[in-house]
Scaffold this motif. Structure first.
Motif, PDB file in Angstrom:
ATOM      1  N   ASN A   1     -16.806  -6.072  11.952  1.00 10.53           N
ATOM      2  CA  ASN A   1     -15.814  -5.392  12.116  1.00 10.53           C
ATOM      3  C   ASN A   1     -14.993  -4.611  11.540  1.00 10.53           C
ATOM      4  O   ASN A   1     -14.351  -6.225  11.543  1.00 10.53           O
ATOM      5  CB  ASN A   1     -15.191  -5.193  13.734  1.00 10.53           C
ATOM      6  CG  ASN A   1     -14.298  -3.746  13.666  1.00 10.53           C
ATOM      7  OD1 ASN A   1     -13.317  -3.602  13.609  1.00 10.53           O
ATOM      8  ND2 ASN A   1     -14.352  -3.181  14.952  1.00 10.53           N
ATOM      9  N   VAL A   2     -15.012  -4.063  10.491  1.00 11.78           N
ATOM     10  CA  VAL A   2     -14.435  -3.391   9.348  1.00 11.78           C
ATOM     11  C   VAL A   2     -13.294  -1.977  10.036  1.00 11.78           C
ATOM     12  O   VAL A   2     -13.741  -1.001  10.561  1.00 11.78           O
ATOM     13  CB  VAL A   2     -15.591  -2.814   8.328  1.00 11.78           C
ATOM     14  CG1 VAL A   2     -14.484  -2.795   6.823  1.00 11.78           C
ATOM     15  CG2 VAL A   2     -16.419  -4.327   7.830  1.00 11.78           C
ATOM     16  N   ARG A   3     -12.160  -2.848   9.631  1.00  4.59           N
ATOM     17  CA  ARG A   3     -11.428  -1.726   9.956  1.00  4.59           C
ATOM     18  C   ARG A   3     -10.202  -1.585   8.310  1.00  4.59           C
ATOM     19  O   ARG A   3      -9.878  -2.379   7.581  1.00  4.59           O
ATOM     20  CB  ARG A   3     -10.118  -2.040  10.925  1.00  4.59           C
ATOM     21  CG  ARG A   3      -9.517  -0.800  10.997  1.00  4.59           C
ATOM     22  CD  ARG A   3      -8.716  -1.164  12.942  1.00  4.59           C
ATOM     23  NE  ARG A   3      -9.416  -1.349  13.440  1.00  4.59           N
ATOM     24  CZ  ARG A   3      -9.464  -0.844  14.695  1.00  4.59           C
ATOM     25  NH1 ARG A   3      -7.890  -1.492  15.223  1.00  4.59           N
ATOM     26  NH2 ARG A   3     -10.285  -0.634  15.875  1.00  4.59           N
ATOM     27  N   PRO A   4     -10.165  -0.268   7.572  1.00  2.31           N
ATOM     28  CA  PRO A   4      -8.905  -0.638   6.749  1.00  2.31           C
ATOM     29  C   PRO A   4      -7.545  -0.978   6.939  1.00  2.31           C
ATOM     30  O   PRO A   4      -7.316  -0.690   8.206  1.00  2.31           O
ATOM     31  CB  PRO A   4      -8.850   0.973   5.934  1.00  2.31           C
ATOM     32  CG  PRO A   4      -9.361   1.792   7.510  1.00  2.31           C
ATOM     33  CD  PRO A   4     -10.370   1.104   8.172  1.00  2.31           C
ATOM     34  N   LEU A   5      -6.433  -1.107   5.889  1.00  2.76           N
ATOM     35  CA  LEU A   5      -5.039  -1.305   6.241  1.00  2.76           C
ATOM     36  C   LEU A   5      -4.447  -0.161   5.801  1.00  2.76           C
ATOM     37  O   LEU A   5      -5.096   0.862   5.288  1.00  2.76           O
ATOM     38  CB  LEU A   5      -4.675  -2.898   4.841  1.00  2.76           C
ATOM     39  CG  LEU A   5      -4.721  -3.812   5.319  1.00  2.76           C
ATOM     40  CD1 LEU A   5      -6.357  -4.527   6.086  1.00  2.76           C
ATOM     41  CD2 LEU A   5      -3.569  -4.701   4.520  1.00  2.76           C
ATOM     42  N   LEU A   6      -3.700  -0.068   6.529  1.00  2.00           N
ATOM     43  CA  LEU A   6      -2.551   1.725   6.393  1.00  2.00           C
ATOM     44  C   LEU A   6      -1.458   1.053   6.145  1.00  2.00           C
ATOM     45  O   LEU A   6      -0.876  -0.591   6.185  1.00  2.00           O
ATOM     46  CB  LEU A   6      -2.676   2.337   6.937  1.00  2.00           C
ATOM     47  CG  LEU A   6      -4.251   2.840   7.808  1.00  2.00           C
ATOM     48  CD1 LEU A   6      -3.598   3.522   9.316  1.00  2.00           C
ATOM     49  CD2 LEU A   6      -4.826   3.752   6.879  1.00  2.00           C
ATOM     50  N   CYS A   7      -0.654   1.584   5.021  1.00  2.00           N
ATOM     51  CA  CYS A   7       0.798   1.470   4.624  1.00  2.00           C
ATOM     52  C   CYS A   7       1.590   0.813   5.199  1.00  2.00           C
ATOM     53  O   CYS A   7       1.528   2.124   6.759  1.00  2.00           O
ATOM     54  CB  CYS A   7       1.449   2.378   3.504  1.00  2.00           C
ATOM     55  SG  CYS A   7       1.431   4.466   4.281  1.00  2.00           S
TER      56      CYS A   7
ATOM     57  N   LEU B   1       0.890  -1.256   0.103  1.00  2.00           N
ATOM     58  CA  LEU B   1      -0.230   0.184  -0.195  1.00  2.00           C
ATOM     59  C   LEU B   1       1.035   1.356   0.133  1.00  2.00           C
ATOM     60  O   LEU B   1       0.611   2.192  -0.102  1.00  2.00           O
ATOM     61  CB  LEU B   1      -0.831   0.147   1.147  1.00  2.00           C
ATOM     62  CG  LEU B   1      -2.135  -1.100   1.161  1.00  2.00           C
ATOM     63  CD1 LEU B   1      -2.720  -1.066   2.767  1.00  2.00           C
ATOM     64  CD2 LEU B   1      -2.567  -1.270  -0.048  1.00  2.00           C
ATOM     65  N   MET B   2       1.602   1.060   0.447  1.00  2.00           N
ATOM     66  CA  MET B   2       3.030   2.726   0.206  1.00  2.00           C
ATOM     67  C   MET B   2       3.323   3.022  -1.256  1.00  2.00           C
ATOM     68  O   MET B   2       3.649   3.455  -1.417  1.00  2.00           O
ATOM     69  CB  MET B   2       4.077   2.171   0.952  1.00  2.00           C
ATOM     70  CG  MET B   2       3.823   1.740   2.495  1.00  2.00           C
ATOM     71  SD  MET B   2       5.900   1.070   3.207  1.00  2.00           S
ATOM     72  CE  MET B   2       7.171   2.385   3.001  1.00  2.00           C
ATOM     73  N   ARG B   3       3.091   2.141  -2.008  1.00  2.00           N
ATOM     74  CA  ARG B   3       3.824   2.280  -3.522  1.00  2.00           C
ATOM     75  C   ARG B   3       2.573   1.741  -4.540  1.00  2.00           C
ATOM     76  O   ARG B   3       2.135   2.623  -5.421  1.00  2.00           O
ATOM     77  CB  ARG B   3       4.716   1.401  -4.158  1.00  2.00           C
ATOM     78  CG  ARG B   3       4.741   0.302  -3.611  1.00  2.00           C
ATOM     79  CD  ARG B   3       5.908  -0.144  -4.456  1.00  2.00           C
ATOM     80  NE  ARG B   3       6.034  -2.341  -3.930  1.00  2.00           N
ATOM     81  CZ  ARG B   3       5.707  -2.811  -5.006  1.00  2.00           C
ATOM     82  NH1 ARG B   3       5.066  -2.292  -5.955  1.00  2.00           N
ATOM     83  NH2 ARG B   3       5.155  -3.774  -4.699  1.00  2.00           N
ATOM     84  N   LEU B   4       1.156   1.278  -3.989  1.00  2.00           N
ATOM     85  CA  LEU B   4      -0.180   1.007  -4.589  1.00  2.00           C
ATOM     86  C   LEU B   4      -1.482   1.663  -4.710  1.00  2.00           C
ATOM     87  O   LEU B   4      -1.400   2.550  -3.242  1.00  2.00           O
ATOM     88  CB  LEU B   4      -0.424  -0.885  -4.800  1.00  2.00           C
ATOM     89  CG  LEU B   4       0.606  -1.786  -6.069  1.00  2.00           C
ATOM     90  CD1 LEU B   4       0.445  -2.995  -5.243  1.00  2.00           C
ATOM     91  CD2 LEU B   4       1.069  -0.793  -7.034  1.00  2.00           C
ATOM     92  N   PRO B   5      -1.883   2.535  -5.475  1.00  2.00           N
ATOM     93  CA  PRO B   5      -3.269   2.877  -5.162  1.00  2.00           C
ATOM     94  C   PRO B   5      -4.221   2.222  -5.250  1.00  2.00           C
ATOM     95  O   PRO B   5      -4.797   2.402  -5.804  1.00  2.00           O
ATOM     96  CB  PRO B   5      -2.817   3.976  -5.651  1.00  2.00           C
ATOM     97  CG  PRO B   5      -2.597   3.196  -7.573  1.00  2.00           C
ATOM     98  CD  PRO B   5      -1.590   2.532  -6.829  1.00  2.00           C
ATOM     99  N   ILE B   6      -4.119   1.586  -4.327  1.00  2.00           N
ATOM    100  CA  ILE B   6      -5.878   0.687  -3.891  1.00  2.00           C
ATOM    101  C   ILE B   6      -5.715   0.495  -2.300  1.00  2.00           C
ATOM    102  O   ILE B   6      -4.801   0.860  -2.013  1.00  2.00           O
ATOM    103  CB  ILE B   6      -4.694  -1.034  -4.355  1.00  2.00           C
ATOM    104  CG1 ILE B   6      -3.536  -1.128  -3.091  1.00  2.00           C
ATOM    105  CG2 ILE B   6      -4.660  -0.966  -5.725  1.00  2.00           C
ATOM    106  CD1 ILE B   6      -3.243  -3.355  -3.673  1.00  2.00           C
ATOM    107  N   SER B   7      -6.847  -0.088  -2.227  1.00  2.00           N
ATOM    108  CA  SER B   7      -7.702   0.291  -0.752  1.00  2.00           C
ATOM    109  C   SER B   7      -7.721  -1.178  -0.850  1.00  2.00           C
ATOM    110  O   SER B   7      -7.430  -2.545  -1.301  1.00  2.00           O
ATOM    111  CB  SER B   7      -8.143   0.875  -0.553  1.00  2.00           C
ATOM    112  OG  SER B   7      -9.621   0.087  -1.328  1.00  2.00           O
ATOM    113  N   ALA B   8      -7.995  -2.142   1.219  1.00  2.00           N
ATOM    114  CA  ALA B   8      -7.778  -2.613   1.423  1.00  2.00           C
ATOM    115  C   ALA B   8      -8.490  -3.336   3.077  1.00  2.00           C
ATOM    116  O   ALA B   8      -8.071  -1.703   3.549  1.00  2.00           O
ATOM    117  CB  ALA B   8      -6.573  -4.023   1.534  1.00  2.00           C
ATOM    118  N   TYR B   9      -9.289  -3.818   3.168  1.00  2.00           N
ATOM    119  CA  TYR B   9      -9.555  -3.835   4.756  1.00  2.00           C
ATOM    120  C   TYR B   9      -9.832  -4.923   5.433  1.00  2.00           C
ATOM    121  O   TYR B   9      -9.752  -6.410   4.659  1.00  2.00           O
ATOM    122  CB  TYR B   9     -11.362  -3.111   4.223  1.00  2.00           C
ATOM    123  CG  TYR B   9     -11.669  -2.298   4.499  1.00  2.00           C
ATOM    124  CD1 TYR B   9     -12.287  -0.887   5.112  1.00  2.00           C
ATOM    125  CD2 TYR B   9     -11.470  -1.700   2.420  1.00  2.00           C
ATOM    126  CE1 TYR B   9     -12.023   0.586   4.877  1.00  2.00           C
ATOM    127  CE2 TYR B   9     -11.846  -0.387   2.301  1.00  2.00           C
ATOM    128  CZ  TYR B   9     -11.614   0.906   3.493  1.00  2.00           C
ATOM    129  OH  TYR B   9     -12.249   2.008   3.224  1.00  2.00           O
TER     130      TYR B   9
END
Length: 360
Positions: free
Chosen positions: A335-341, A242-250
């Motif tokens: 419970n849903v939470r986003p991943l951060l880089c 996620l540090m280099r790709l413009p995607i999201s993940a949860y």
């Protein structure tokens, strides 16, 4: 004669009949369908207009292999080829030994003509690698004729067209996949020889073997289930990406409880958790990952989804699960939470910690 003894004898007779039926349908050397059985299955599929692709596979120079290394060695080559075909063409396809060093394959209708040709190329590449490992002098390969079957096609015409494509491939130098052009009657030939784009150091073979070992042998079905330790490593890998790709993940945590919001009794828990795991696997995409986190919890990682879609995933699982467990008074919370880089995640945790300390 007692009823129990009679039932036992009937069961043994049924088992023996099943064994004899299996033997009558199988090729003695390879265990594949024999010619008659394979042809009958293909004919039935064509009658149902299921579509698919008919492939005829012929081992190049097999007589030379038998003459040089002996027939027992030749048998081992055919057994090795059988193992490769089973890996590349899973059970929904029909694979049979036509006779000698010739085989027939009928792919499932979901497989396009181009996909069938690519699978043929993969088979030839892996035959070459197998031949190198077995010590076969020269290149072990096959020539493959392919024809796409349409509605109302019959087996005889399909086989003739595939066999014609095979013949054209042999004329062009073998080690090739050749498809029959229905409209123009001309074959399309794809060479399957492995071409080197690096220095000839011998590592190309190593890379091919590594690739074969790493990739999945069958088409993935449902989400990717892993133990928690592996899930954690995958999580950190995605977190770095996620540090280099413009995607999201949860990440999604599902907790199984009863109608009083208490943990489910031990008596029912294992069964209900097993069903929930199967529902998760079937409800997610093949690129998503999940793990059993505790005795009553599953942890999911949904990649490339928005927050809204992540909650839609939860609702889809809930709907599918309710259909299976409607007689049980159970429910799962989410419970849903986003991943951060990686770097941002640490910074975010530090910020929240500092805010908490300031508030105190």
């Amino acid at each position: 004669m007692g009823i129990g003894l009679m039932e036992k004898e009937i069961l043994e007779l049924q088992e023996e009949n099943s064994r004899l039926k299996m033997l009558s349908e199988a090729d003695g050397l390879t265990g594949l369908y024999n010619r008659t059985t394979a042809e009958n299955i293909i004919i039935e599929r064509l009658k149902k207009n299921e579509g698919g692709n008919l492939m005829v596979v012929d081992v190049d120079g097999f007589k030379r292999i038998n003459d040089r290394y002996g027939h027992l060695f030749g048998d081992e080559v055919l057994k090795g080829l059988t193992a490769l075909m089973k890996e590349i063409f899973p059970p929904e396809n029909v694979v049979g030994r036509f006779g000698g060093d010739e085989f027939i394959i009928f792919t499932a209708r979901e497989c396009t003509l181009q996909e069938a040709m690519q699978k043929g190329k993969e088979l030839i590449r892996r035959m070459q690698l197998m031949g190198d490992k077995m010590g076969v002098e020269g290149r072990l390969s096959a020539t493959i004729g392919v024809v796409g079957c349409r509605q109302k096609d019959n087996y005889t015409s399909a086989f003739d067209h595939a066999d014609y494509a095979l013949f054209q491939g042999k004329k062009k130098g073998k080690a090739a996949v050749c498809s029959y052009d229905e409209e123009h009657g001309k074959p399309e030939i794809i060479s399957a020889a492995v071409k080197n784009h690096t220095e000839d150091t011998g590592i190309d073979l190593d890379m091919e073997l590594i690739w074969m070992e790493l990739r999945e042998k069958t088409s993935p079905q449902g989400a990717y289930c892993q133990d928690f330790a592996t899930f954690k490593q995958l999580y950190r890998f995605v977190e770095r990406g996620l540090m280099r790709l413009p995607i999201s993940a949860y990440t999604v945590l599902l907790t199984l409880v009863d109608d009083r919001k208490q943990f489910v009794t031990l008596q029912d828990r294992e069964y209900l958790m097993e069903k929930l795991g199967g529902t998760i696997c079937a409800s997610l995409r093949s690129g998503d990952v999940y793990t059993r986190y505790s005795s009553c919890q599953y942890l999911l990682m949904v990649i490339g989804a928005s927050l809204e879609n992540a909650w839609k995933v939860v609702e889809r699982i809930r709907s599918n699960y309710d259909c299976i467990t409607e007689k049980y008074s159970v429910y799962f919370g989410a419970n849903v939470r986003p991943l951060l880089c990686a770097g941002r995640g640490i910074t975010e945790m530090q910020r929240k910690r500092n805010e908490k300390q300031t508030g105190e």
